[in-house]
Design a protein around this motif. Structure first.
Motif, mmCIF file in Angstrom:
data_model
loop_
_atom_site.group_PDB
_atom_site.id
_atom_site.type_symbol
_atom_site.label_atom_id
_atom_site.label_comp_id
_atom_site.label_asym_id
_atom_site.label_seq_id
_atom_site.Cartn_x
_atom_site.Cartn_y
_atom_site.Cartn_z
ATOM 1 N N MET A 1 -6.809 6.040 2.431
ATOM 2 C CA MET A 1 -5.536 5.353 2.232
ATOM 3 C C MET A 1 -5.469 4.184 3.211
ATOM 4 O O MET A 1 -5.156 4.361 4.392
ATOM 5 N N GLU A 2 -5.849 2.982 2.736
ATOM 6 C CA GLU A 2 -5.963 1.830 3.624
ATOM 7 C C GLU A 2 -5.349 0.594 2.974
ATOM 8 O O GLU A 2 -5.509 0.352 1.772
ATOM 9 N N LEU A 3 -4.661 -0.201 3.792
ATOM 10 C CA LEU A 3 -4.049 -1.435 3.311
ATOM 11 C C LEU A 3 -5.113 -2.431 2.867
ATOM 12 O O LEU A 3 -6.252 -2.419 3.369
ATOM 13 N N LEU A 4 -4.727 -3.312 1.936
ATOM 14 C CA LEU A 4 -5.618 -4.353 1.437
ATOM 15 C C LEU A 4 -5.086 -5.735 1.808
ATOM 16 O O LEU A 4 -3.872 -5.960 1.830
ATOM 17 N N ARG A 5 -5.995 -6.652 2.063
ATOM 18 C CA ARG A 5 -5.660 -8.071 2.133
ATOM 19 C C ARG A 5 -6.304 -8.730 0.933
ATOM 20 O O ARG A 5 -7.518 -8.609 0.730
ATOM 21 N N ASN A 6 -5.500 -9.433 0.129
ATOM 22 C CA ASN A 6 -5.955 -9.883 -1.179
ATOM 23 C C ASN A 6 -5.974 -11.407 -1.287
ATOM 24 O O ASN A 6 -5.208 -12.107 -0.620
ATOM 25 N N ALA A 7 -6.837 -11.887 -2.162
ATOM 26 C CA ALA A 7 -7.009 -13.326 -2.355
ATOM 27 C C ALA A 7 -5.979 -13.871 -3.336
ATOM 28 O O ALA A 7 -5.641 -13.226 -4.333
ATOM 29 N N VAL A 8 -5.504 -15.084 -3.050
ATOM 30 C CA VAL A 8 -4.622 -15.822 -3.960
ATOM 31 C C VAL A 8 -5.434 -16.939 -4.595
ATOM 32 O O VAL A 8 -6.095 -17.713 -3.898
ATOM 33 N N SER A 371 -8.130 17.652 8.575
ATOM 34 C CA SER A 371 -7.441 16.504 9.155
ATOM 35 C C SER A 371 -5.935 16.650 8.988
ATOM 36 O O SER A 371 -5.449 17.330 8.082
ATOM 37 N N LEU A 372 -5.188 15.990 9.878
ATOM 38 C CA LEU A 372 -3.734 16.013 9.795
ATOM 39 C C LEU A 372 -3.258 15.070 8.714
ATOM 40 O O LEU A 372 -3.915 14.070 8.398
ATOM 41 N N PRO A 373 -2.106 15.345 8.105
ATOM 42 C CA PRO A 373 -1.546 14.401 7.134
ATOM 43 C C PRO A 373 -1.335 13.029 7.774
ATOM 44 O O PRO A 373 -1.059 12.931 8.980
ATOM 45 N N ARG A 374 -1.481 11.979 6.971
ATOM 46 C CA ARG A 374 -1.307 10.617 7.461
ATOM 47 C C ARG A 374 -0.183 9.956 6.686
ATOM 48 O O ARG A 374 -0.001 10.226 5.493
ATOM 49 N N GLU A 375 0.568 9.086 7.357
ATOM 50 C CA GLU A 375 1.691 8.422 6.697
ATOM 51 C C GLU A 375 1.526 6.907 6.803
ATOM 52 O O GLU A 375 1.052 6.393 7.826
ATOM 53 N N LEU A 376 1.913 6.216 5.742
ATOM 54 C CA LEU A 376 1.800 4.762 5.693
ATOM 55 C C LEU A 376 3.010 4.207 4.952
ATOM 56 O O LEU A 376 3.387 4.726 3.897
ATOM 57 N N ARG A 377 3.618 3.168 5.502
ATOM 58 C CA ARG A 377 4.737 2.502 4.836
ATOM 59 C C ARG A 377 4.208 1.240 4.159
ATOM 60 O O ARG A 377 3.505 0.446 4.780
ATOM 61 N N LEU A 378 4.568 1.067 2.887
ATOM 62 C CA LEU A 378 4.108 -0.068 2.095
ATOM 63 C C LEU A 378 5.309 -0.956 1.776
ATOM 64 O O LEU A 378 6.246 -0.530 1.096
ATOM 65 N N GLU A 379 5.292 -2.190 2.301
ATOM 66 C CA GLU A 379 6.379 -3.132 2.061
ATOM 67 C C GLU A 379 6.123 -3.913 0.773
ATOM 68 O O GLU A 379 5.015 -3.927 0.238
ATOM 69 N N ARG A 380 7.175 -4.585 0.308
ATOM 70 C CA ARG A 380 7.051 -5.407 -0.898
ATOM 71 C C ARG A 380 5.921 -6.418 -0.732
ATOM 72 O O ARG A 380 5.810 -7.094 0.281
ATOM 73 N N GLY A 381 5.056 -6.488 -1.744
ATOM 74 C CA GLY A 381 3.920 -7.397 -1.719
ATOM 75 C C GLY A 381 2.664 -6.798 -1.121
ATOM 76 O O GLY A 381 1.579 -7.377 -1.253
ATOM 77 N N GLN A 382 2.766 -5.636 -0.462
ATOM 78 C CA GLN A 382 1.597 -5.000 0.124
ATOM 79 C C GLN A 382 0.940 -4.063 -0.882
ATOM 80 O O GLN A 382 1.601 -3.519 -1.775
ATOM 81 N N SER A 383 -0.352 -3.865 -0.701
ATOM 82 C CA SER A 383 -1.104 -2.977 -1.582
ATOM 83 C C SER A 383 -1.999 -2.079 -0.754
ATOM 84 O O SER A 383 -2.318 -2.380 0.402
ATOM 85 N N VAL A 384 -2.410 -0.979 -1.354
ATOM 86 C CA VAL A 384 -3.203 0.008 -0.637
ATOM 87 C C VAL A 384 -4.337 0.505 -1.535
ATOM 88 O O VAL A 384 -4.185 0.605 -2.758
ATOM 89 N N TRP A 385 -5.485 0.768 -0.914
ATOM 90 C CA TRP A 385 -6.659 1.320 -1.597
ATOM 91 C C TRP A 385 -6.715 2.821 -1.363
ATOM 92 O O TRP A 385 -6.624 3.297 -0.231
#
Length: 416
Positions: A1-8, A371-385
């Protein structure tokens, strides 16, 4: 569960506001921004942001360990290639009129062009890869498109309403055979007209469209589109071809699926597009790029009728899926309101990408291999793999937007 940086992608037909606003950047932008790409396309792969802040290409990760990221079934079917590409598409001007090949057509065309020694980046190359390119677009705003051949009898009626003298014989051709074969004959005639003839007939057509719009005729929307296309492409046979297609207006949340052979052009609006990870395009017009008429005619499907608008299948109070025959992808939408704020459980044997389009959401992974549970907050416009081997994820709203909504689109492989 990892954030993405994407191309425009900054194509000329793009918007100066839609993608920047989604990403929280200042608007308007200096140049048009047409597409936000999320996936592992070789031309602009997303970058995975590691917990320590380092970044790595998603394409590289898949090549290094396809079984881990794609899962054994998906990797066996697609190798190290992520089968789908997720996009935000923002059109302020029309895209080219185009169609995509079937898997069999793409494989054969690719093989022939390889044997002929045509460079894969050559401007006259039709098949840079051997794969099909089905696609689905789901509206984020009101979204306008041309897609699929209109029922032939209605096109005859449209030509009757316009009554363009130089198109009378063409109208008779379709009226004598108002079916797929008649449409093929008329389309072939129009797409092969010499430019000197187009210089004569298109001004007559545009004048007739002006009169039809002024009279609030039955086909006013279609005629406005012809006028817009005629102004942008004054001597292009694609303006004539647009007369044959369904004129579609999607409301937010509505979608259309474009299978192989479907002739289409996106006109205006912002949407979520998911497609097979392929670059195979057969262009028809409304573009200065290469148009291979014989190959286009071989690929096009001239079956006619209304395009089906997908509303999505409700799987529970918060989850809507857009079912298609495509093996490469499946798109679904997660929505929350103050009245419906439940948790959605996402578990898949294949890869997933999540994109937040409204409000913000919270992702919580299950414990996995000690492993312990992991938490991630996803803001508008963000994406996750979410790799196939990642543990299941619980998705819930973190904060609703000013309209009381939180929304996420989920892309997944469809071959399961």
């Amino acid at each position: 569960m990892e954030l993405l940086r994407n191309a425009v992608r900054p194509y000329a037909w793009g918007s100066r506001t839609a993608i920047a606003d989604l990403l929280g950047r200042p608007v308007p932008t200096p140049h048009p921004e047409a597409e936000l790409w999320m996936g592992a396309h070789p031309g602009d792969p997303s970058r995975v942001i590691r917990p320590d802040g380092d970044e790595v290409s998603l394409l590289s990760l898949l090549e290094e360990d396809p079984a881990h990221h794609l899962g054994p079934v998906c990797a066996k079917r697609w190798g190290s290639r992520l089968p789908f590409l997720l996009k935000v598409l923002a059109a302020d001007e029309p895209l080219s009129l185009q169609a995509h090949p079937s898997a069999e057509q793409a494989a054969a065309g690719f093989r022939q062009e390889e044997e002929a020694g045509i460079a894969r980046n050559a401007p006259n190359r039709n098949y840079p890869d051997p794969t099909a390119k089905p696609e689905l677009v789901c509206a984020l705003t009101e979204f306008h498109a041309l897609a699929g051949f209109r029922e032939a009898q209605r096109t005859v009626r449209l030509l009757d309403e316009l009554a363009v003298p130089s198109l009378r014989a063409h109208r008779e051709l379709l009226a004598a055979q108002p079916d797929a074969d008649g449409l093929r004959a008329l389309f072939t005639t129009w797409i092969t007209l010499p430019e000197n003839y187009l210089r004569e007939v298109l001004p007559e057509l545009l004048e007739a469209c002006v009169e039809h719009v002024r009279g609030h005729g039955e086909f006013a929307l279609e005629c406005r589109t012809v006028l817009e296309l005629g102004e942008a492409y004054p001597h292009d046979a694609g303006v004539l071809a647009s007369l044959l297609l369904n004129r579609i207006v999607l409301q937010p949340g509505e979608a259309i699926f474009l299978p192989a052979g479907n002739l289409h052009a996106y006109l205006n609006g912002t949407g979520i597009e998911i497609l097979a990870n392929s670059d195979n395009i057969l262009r028809c017009g409304l573009t200065p790029k290469h148009v291979d008429v014989p190959e286009l005619l071989r690929v096009l499907d001239f079956a006619c009728g209304d395009m089906r608008v997908l509303k999505g299948e409700s799987l529970d109070a918060n989850l809507t899926a857009y079912r298609t025959p495509a093996d490469e992808f499946e798109l679904s939408r997660l929505d929350w309101t103050p009245a419906e704020s439940g948790v959605v459980h996402l578990d898949s044997p294949g890869p997933q990408i999540l994109l937040c389009t409204k409000g913000s959401i919270r992702l919580t992974s299950s414990s996995h291999n000690g492993s312990l549970p992991r938490e991630l907050r996803l803001e508008r416009g963000q994406s996750v793999w979410l790799a196939a081997s990642d543990p299941a994820v619980q998705v819930r709203p973190a904060e609703l937007d000013l309209d009381g909504r939180a929304q996420v689109f989920r892309a997944a492989a469809g071959a399961f």
